[in-house]
Design a protein around this motif. Structure first.
Motif, PDB file in Angstrom:
ATOM      1  N   PHE A   1       5.789   6.996   5.352  1.00 35.88           N
ATOM      2  CA  PHE A   1       6.177   6.626   3.996  1.00 35.88           C
ATOM      3  C   PHE A   1       7.699   6.596   3.867  1.00 35.88           C
ATOM      4  CE2 PHE A   1       2.120   8.811   4.040  1.00 35.88           C
ATOM      5  CZ  PHE A   1       1.303   7.895   3.392  1.00 35.88           C
ATOM      6  N   GLU A   2       8.150   5.976   2.795  1.00 35.87           N
ATOM      7  CA  GLU A   2       9.592   5.889   2.538  1.00 35.87           C
ATOM      8  C   GLU A   2      10.218   7.282   2.597  1.00 35.87           C
ATOM      9  OE1 GLU A   2      12.724   4.215  -0.813  1.00 35.87           O
ATOM     10  OE2 GLU A   2      10.574   4.062  -1.191  1.00 35.87           O
ATOM     11  N   ASN A   3      11.351   7.351   3.250  1.00 36.53           N
ATOM     12  CA  ASN A   3      12.160   8.559   3.435  1.00 36.53           C
ATOM     13  C   ASN A   3      11.604   9.557   4.446  1.00 36.53           C
ATOM     14  OD1 ASN A   3      14.215   7.737   1.638  1.00 36.53           O
ATOM     15  ND2 ASN A   3      12.941   8.372  -0.084  1.00 36.53           N
TER      16      ASN A   3
ATOM     17  N   LYS B   1       5.986   5.965  21.497  1.00 33.41           N
ATOM     18  CA  LYS B   1       5.335   6.769  20.466  1.00 33.41           C
ATOM     19  C   LYS B   1       6.269   6.825  19.274  1.00 33.41           C
ATOM     20  CE  LYS B   1       2.347   9.859  23.019  1.00 33.41           C
ATOM     21  NZ  LYS B   1       2.034  11.255  23.353  1.00 33.41           N
ATOM     22  N   ILE B   2       5.683   6.702  18.098  1.00 35.42           N
ATOM     23  CA  ILE B   2       6.424   6.889  16.856  1.00 35.42           C
ATOM     24  C   ILE B   2       5.834   8.135  16.212  1.00 35.42           C
ATOM     25  CG2 ILE B   2       7.063   5.893  14.633  1.00 35.42           C
ATOM     26  CD1 ILE B   2       6.640   3.108  15.936  1.00 35.42           C
ATOM     27  N   ILE B   3       6.700   9.103  15.948  1.00 29.74           N
ATOM     28  CA  ILE B   3       6.269  10.433  15.533  1.00 29.74           C
ATOM     29  C   ILE B   3       6.947  10.807  14.222  1.00 29.74           C
ATOM     30  CG2 ILE B   3       6.289  12.885  16.198  1.00 29.74           C
ATOM     31  CD1 ILE B   3       6.525  11.796  19.158  1.00 29.74           C
ATOM     32  N   ASN B   4       6.184  11.412  13.317  1.00 29.75           N
ATOM     33  CA  ASN B   4       6.780  11.991  12.115  1.00 29.75           C
ATOM     34  C   ASN B   4       7.520  13.242  12.562  1.00 29.75           C
ATOM     35  OD1 ASN B   4       6.965  13.948   9.870  1.00 29.75           O
ATOM     36  ND2 ASN B   4       5.968  12.326   8.690  1.00 29.75           N
TER      37      ASN B   4
ATOM     38  N   MET C   1       0.828  -1.209   0.000  1.00 29.48           N
ATOM     39  CA  MET C   1       0.000   0.000   0.000  1.00 29.48           C
ATOM     40  C   MET C   1       0.870   1.270   0.000  1.00 29.48           C
ATOM     41  SD  MET C   1      -3.085  -1.239   2.496  1.00 29.48           S
ATOM     42  CE  MET C   1      -3.928   0.328   2.369  1.00 29.48           C
ATOM     43  N   ASP C   2       2.182   1.072  -0.175  1.00 32.57           N
ATOM     44  CA  ASP C   2       3.155   2.164  -0.250  1.00 32.57           C
ATOM     45  C   ASP C   2       3.319   2.967   1.032  1.00 32.57           C
ATOM     46  OD1 ASP C   2       4.029   1.609  -2.857  1.00 32.57           O
ATOM     47  OD2 ASP C   2       2.327   2.720  -3.713  1.00 32.57           O
ATOM     48  N   HIS C   3       3.036   2.339   2.171  1.00 30.89           N
ATOM     49  CA  HIS C   3       3.331   2.966   3.469  1.00 30.89           C
ATOM     50  C   HIS C   3       3.957   1.917   4.383  1.00 30.89           C
ATOM     51  CE1 HIS C   3      -0.156   1.047   5.327  1.00 30.89           C
ATOM     52  NE2 HIS C   3      -0.962   1.620   4.439  1.00 30.89           N
ATOM     53  N   VAL C   4       4.393   2.354   5.551  1.00 33.34           N
ATOM     54  CA  VAL C   4       5.049   1.432   6.481  1.00 33.34           C
ATOM     55  C   VAL C   4       4.052   0.355   6.910  1.00 33.34           C
ATOM     56  CG1 VAL C   4       6.147   1.206   8.743  1.00 33.34           C
ATOM     57  CG2 VAL C   4       6.703   3.160   7.278  1.00 33.34           C
TER      58      VAL C   4
END
Length: 131
Positions: free
Chosen positions: A68-70, A92-95, A20-23
């Motif tokens: 997403f990638e990168n 927590k995983i944060i952008n 689905m092109d995401h993690v």
């Protein structure tokens, strides 16, 4: 009791991306375990790590936003509490760019003697390392 927050930063690799092109959700769970290990290793000596280990009793994980990638991400983890042989760790995983929370997780861990793999009461020498 909430301990100091441990952080780890990295860029999402192509290998984390699914159809689905995401993690992929399983990758997030791996990151939850990876950051817990990094936190443990950053605070403990080789002697302690040769004496004790942790095993997961359960994970509770919520997926809030995709990565997403990168993308640049920050993993944060801390010990929420200890009781007997158990420890509750939050992650927590944060952008890093948007500051959006991607994932929040709570993991229950059991502390073991490495040689016997039997549960061990968490000693003060360990809890004091994570305050």
């Amino acid at each position: 009791m909430k301990s100091e927050i441990f952080e780890f930063h990295f860029t999402v690799p192509k290998s984390a991306i699914d159809d689905m092109d995401h993690v992929n959700n399983v990758v997030y769970l791996q990151w939850v375990q990876d950051v817990a290990k990094k936190h443990w290793e950053s605070r403990t000596s080789k002697d302690i790590r040769n004496t004790y280990v942790w095993v997961v009793l359960n994970h509770y994980i919520e997926y809030h936003n995709p990565a997403f990638e990168n993308d640049e991400v920050t993993l944060q983890t801390w010990i929420h509490n200890y009781k007997g042989v158990r420890s509750e760790r939050h992650t927590k995983i944060i952008n890093t760019t948007t500051q959006k929370v991607l994932v929040s997780a709570k993991t229950s861990w059991c502390f073991l003697h490495k040689e016997t793999l039997r549960p061990a009461r968490i000693p003060d020498e360990i809890t004091s390392l994570f305050l």
